[in-house]
Design a protein around this motif. Structure first.
Motif, PDB file in Angstrom:
ATOM      1  N   VAL A  50      14.443  -7.905 -55.393  1.00  0.00           N
ATOM      2  CA  VAL A  50      14.725  -7.660 -56.813  1.00  0.00           C
ATOM      3  C   VAL A  50      15.074  -6.190 -57.042  1.00  0.00           C
ATOM      4  CG1 VAL A  50      13.767  -7.686 -59.151  1.00  0.00           C
ATOM      5  CG2 VAL A  50      13.367  -9.627 -57.633  1.00  0.00           C
ATOM      6  N   SER A  51      14.361  -5.286 -56.391  1.00  0.00           N
ATOM      7  CA  SER A  51      14.680  -3.865 -56.558  1.00  0.00           C
ATOM      8  C   SER A  51      16.078  -3.558 -56.013  1.00  0.00           C
ATOM      9  CB  SER A  51      13.622  -2.978 -55.903  1.00  0.00           C
ATOM     10  OG  SER A  51      13.644  -3.092 -54.507  1.00  0.00           O
ATOM     11  N   SER A  52      16.473  -4.238 -54.947  1.00  0.00           N
ATOM     12  CA  SER A  52      17.811  -4.069 -54.393  1.00  0.00           C
ATOM     13  C   SER A  52      18.873  -4.557 -55.378  1.00  0.00           C
ATOM     14  CB  SER A  52      17.925  -4.828 -53.072  1.00  0.00           C
ATOM     15  OG  SER A  52      19.241  -4.801 -52.591  1.00  0.00           O
ATOM     16  N   VAL A  53      18.621  -5.680 -56.018  1.00  0.00           N
ATOM     17  CA  VAL A  53      19.566  -6.228 -56.995  1.00  0.00           C
ATOM     18  C   VAL A  53      19.747  -5.264 -58.164  1.00  0.00           C
ATOM     19  CG1 VAL A  53      19.844  -8.048 -58.742  1.00  0.00           C
ATOM     20  CG2 VAL A  53      19.253  -8.651 -56.382  1.00  0.00           C
ATOM     21  N   PHE A  54      18.649  -4.699 -58.653  1.00  0.00           N
ATOM     22  CA  PHE A  54      18.712  -3.786 -59.801  1.00  0.00           C
ATOM     23  C   PHE A  54      19.057  -2.356 -59.409  1.00  0.00           C
ATOM     24  CE2 PHE A  54      15.727  -6.816 -62.092  1.00  0.00           C
ATOM     25  CZ  PHE A  54      16.736  -7.343 -62.878  1.00  0.00           C
ATOM     26  N   GLY A  55      19.025  -2.050 -58.114  1.00  0.00           N
ATOM     27  CA  GLY A  55      19.327  -0.699 -57.666  1.00  0.00           C
ATOM     28  C   GLY A  55      18.253   0.308 -58.042  1.00  0.00           C
ATOM     29  N   VAL A  56      16.991  -0.131 -58.034  1.00  0.00           N
ATOM     30  CA  VAL A  56      15.859   0.743 -58.353  1.00  0.00           C
ATOM     31  C   VAL A  56      14.824   0.646 -57.237  1.00  0.00           C
ATOM     32  CG1 VAL A  56      16.220   0.489 -60.843  1.00  0.00           C
ATOM     33  CG2 VAL A  56      14.616  -1.028 -59.672  1.00  0.00           C
ATOM     34  N   GLU A  57      13.846   1.519 -57.268  1.00  0.00           N
ATOM     35  CA  GLU A  57      12.740   1.448 -56.324  1.00  0.00           C
ATOM     36  C   GLU A  57      11.778   0.342 -56.756  1.00  0.00           C
ATOM     37  OE1 GLU A  57      12.440   3.188 -53.483  1.00  0.00           O
ATOM     38  OE2 GLU A  57      14.423   3.993 -53.953  1.00  0.00           O
ATOM     39  N   PRO A  58      11.097  -0.306 -55.807  1.00  0.00           N
ATOM     40  CA  PRO A  58      10.157  -1.376 -56.179  1.00  0.00           C
ATOM     41  C   PRO A  58       9.115  -0.939 -57.206  1.00  0.00           C
ATOM     42  CG  PRO A  58      10.541  -1.406 -53.826  1.00  0.00           C
ATOM     43  CD  PRO A  58      11.219  -0.173 -54.359  1.00  0.00           C
ATOM     44  N   GLU A  59       8.664   0.299 -57.146  1.00  0.00           N
ATOM     45  CA  GLU A  59       7.652   0.755 -58.112  1.00  0.00           C
ATOM     46  C   GLU A  59       8.218   0.929 -59.521  1.00  0.00           C
ATOM     47  OE1 GLU A  59       9.051   4.258 -55.619  1.00  0.00           O
ATOM     48  OE2 GLU A  59       8.158   2.357 -55.128  1.00  0.00           O
ATOM     49  N   ASP A  60       9.543   0.896 -59.678  1.00  0.00           N
ATOM     50  CA  ASP A  60      10.161   0.977 -60.998  1.00  0.00           C
ATOM     51  C   ASP A  60      10.245  -0.383 -61.685  1.00  0.00           C
ATOM     52  OD1 ASP A  60      10.529   3.712 -60.733  1.00  0.00           O
ATOM     53  OD2 ASP A  60      12.537   3.480 -59.862  1.00  0.00           O
ATOM     54  N   LEU A  61       9.927  -1.457 -60.972  1.00  0.00           N
ATOM     55  CA  LEU A  61       9.925  -2.808 -61.539  1.00  0.00           C
ATOM     56  C   LEU A  61       8.628  -3.046 -62.290  1.00  0.00           C
ATOM     57  CD1 LEU A  61      11.218  -4.748 -58.399  1.00  0.00           C
ATOM     58  CD2 LEU A  61      12.554  -4.131 -60.434  1.00  0.00           C
ATOM     59  N   ASP A  62       8.612  -4.094 -63.103  1.00  0.00           N
ATOM     60  CA  ASP A  62       7.366  -4.519 -63.728  1.00  0.00           C
ATOM     61  C   ASP A  62       6.379  -4.883 -62.625  1.00  0.00           C
ATOM     62  OD1 ASP A  62       8.677  -4.263 -66.157  1.00  0.00           O
ATOM     63  OD2 ASP A  62       9.111  -6.406 -66.329  1.00  0.00           O
ATOM     64  N   ALA A  63       5.110  -4.873 -62.944  1.00  0.00           N
ATOM     65  CA  ALA A  63       4.095  -5.255 -61.962  1.00  0.00           C
ATOM     66  C   ALA A  63       4.168  -6.762 -61.720  1.00  0.00           C
ATOM     67  CB  ALA A  63       2.708  -4.870 -62.457  1.00  0.00           C
ATOM     68  N   LEU A  64       4.308  -7.158 -60.460  1.00  0.00           N
ATOM     69  CA  LEU A  64       4.396  -8.577 -60.120  1.00  0.00           C
ATOM     70  C   LEU A  64       3.159  -9.334 -60.609  1.00  0.00           C
ATOM     71  CD1 LEU A  64       6.015 -10.794 -58.723  1.00  0.00           C
ATOM     72  CD2 LEU A  64       4.907 -10.153 -56.571  1.00  0.00           C
ATOM     73  N   GLY A  65       2.002  -8.699 -60.533  1.00  0.00           N
ATOM     74  CA  GLY A  65       0.756  -9.333 -60.952  1.00  0.00           C
ATOM     75  C   GLY A  65       0.684  -9.662 -62.428  1.00  0.00           C
ATOM     76  N   GLU A  66       1.598  -9.127 -63.232  1.00  0.00           N
ATOM     77  CA  GLU A  66       1.619  -9.442 -64.655  1.00  0.00           C
ATOM     78  C   GLU A  66       2.243 -10.806 -64.939  1.00  0.00           C
ATOM     79  OE1 GLU A  66       3.343  -6.273 -66.936  1.00  0.00           O
ATOM     80  OE2 GLU A  66       1.931  -4.812 -66.128  1.00  0.00           O
ATOM     81  N   CYS A  67       2.986 -11.363 -63.966  1.00  0.00           N
ATOM     82  CA  CYS A  67       3.642 -12.650 -64.205  1.00  0.00           C
ATOM     83  C   CYS A  67       3.205 -13.744 -63.225  1.00  0.00           C
ATOM     84  CB  CYS A  67       5.152 -12.490 -64.197  1.00  0.00           C
ATOM     85  SG  CYS A  67       5.792 -11.874 -62.654  1.00  0.00           S
ATOM     86  N   ILE A  68       2.695 -13.348 -62.067  1.00  0.00           N
ATOM     87  CA  ILE A  68       2.235 -14.324 -61.086  1.00  0.00           C
ATOM     88  C   ILE A  68       1.232 -13.623 -60.166  1.00  0.00           C
ATOM     89  CG2 ILE A  68       4.056 -13.908 -59.361  1.00  0.00           C
ATOM     90  CD1 ILE A  68       4.106 -17.009 -58.969  1.00  0.00           C
ATOM     91  N   ASP A  69       0.286 -14.364 -59.661  1.00  0.00           N
ATOM     92  CA  ASP A  69      -0.698 -13.802 -58.741  1.00  0.00           C
ATOM     93  C   ASP A  69      -0.039 -13.643 -57.365  1.00  0.00           C
ATOM     94  OD1 ASP A  69      -2.711 -13.386 -56.848  1.00  0.00           O
ATOM     95  OD2 ASP A  69      -4.136 -14.672 -57.899  1.00  0.00           O
ATOM     96  N   PRO A  70       0.199 -12.405 -56.904  1.00  0.00           N
ATOM     97  CA  PRO A  70       0.879 -12.203 -55.622  1.00  0.00           C
ATOM     98  C   PRO A  70       0.147 -12.854 -54.441  1.00  0.00           C
ATOM     99  CG  PRO A  70       0.765 -10.137 -56.818  1.00  0.00           C
ATOM    100  CD  PRO A  70      -0.084 -11.122 -57.563  1.00  0.00           C
ATOM    101  N   ASP A  71      -1.191 -12.836 -54.466  1.00  0.00           N
ATOM    102  CA  ASP A  71      -1.955 -13.461 -53.380  1.00  0.00           C
ATOM    103  C   ASP A  71      -1.750 -14.972 -53.366  1.00  0.00           C
ATOM    104  OD1 ASP A  71      -2.945 -11.027 -52.490  1.00  0.00           O
ATOM    105  OD2 ASP A  71      -4.712 -11.144 -53.803  1.00  0.00           O
TER     106      ASP A  71
END
Length: 123
Positions: A50-71
């Motif tokens: 997703v960060s590659s698609v948007f051309g941003v660093e992964p830390e610039d994305l929303d927190a994955l844990g806010e929409c789904i449990d990564p574990d």
């Protein structure tokens, strides 16, 4: 790509940590496939793609844990890491960082950025 190849309508647009990212001009979606031998969990592959698609660093994305449990996501797709055999042909869909994401049991990740906000595009 495990057992499949991108159709003729998909065009290679980049790489995300060794994974090729394809664009479907007809649907406006991005696709990548994670190999069964990949050592990273699906949550990491998703963030990097997703960060590659948007051309941003992964830390610039929303927190994955806010929409789904990564574990939980990693547990569903644990077979990608070769830890468990693949059972079934399911998928999980959710919204993440202003796009719709679908993760398929065969290793395909589909990113539909139709819902991304203008501010993400201008960063």
């Amino acid at each position: 790509m495990p057992g499949s190849s991108p159709s003729d309508r998909l065009r290679e647009v980049g790489k995300a940590t060794g994974q090729v990212v394809y664009y479907d001009e007809t649907e406006g979606t991005y696709h990548t496939w994670c190999d069964n031998d990949e050592s990273e969990p699906v949550s990491t592959a998703l963030l990097v793609t997703v960060s590659s698609v948007f051309g941003v660093e992964p830390e610039d994305l929303d927190a994955l844990g806010e929409c789904i449990d990564p574990d939980a996501l990693n547990a569903i797709f644990v077979h990608w890491r070769g830890d468990e055999p693949r059972i079934g042909d399911g998928s999980v869909s959710f919204s993440f960082s202003r796009c719709d994401v679908t993760v398929h049991a065969d290793g395909e990740i589909i990113i539909d950025p139709h819902h991304r906000a203008r501010d993400v595009l201008e960063q």
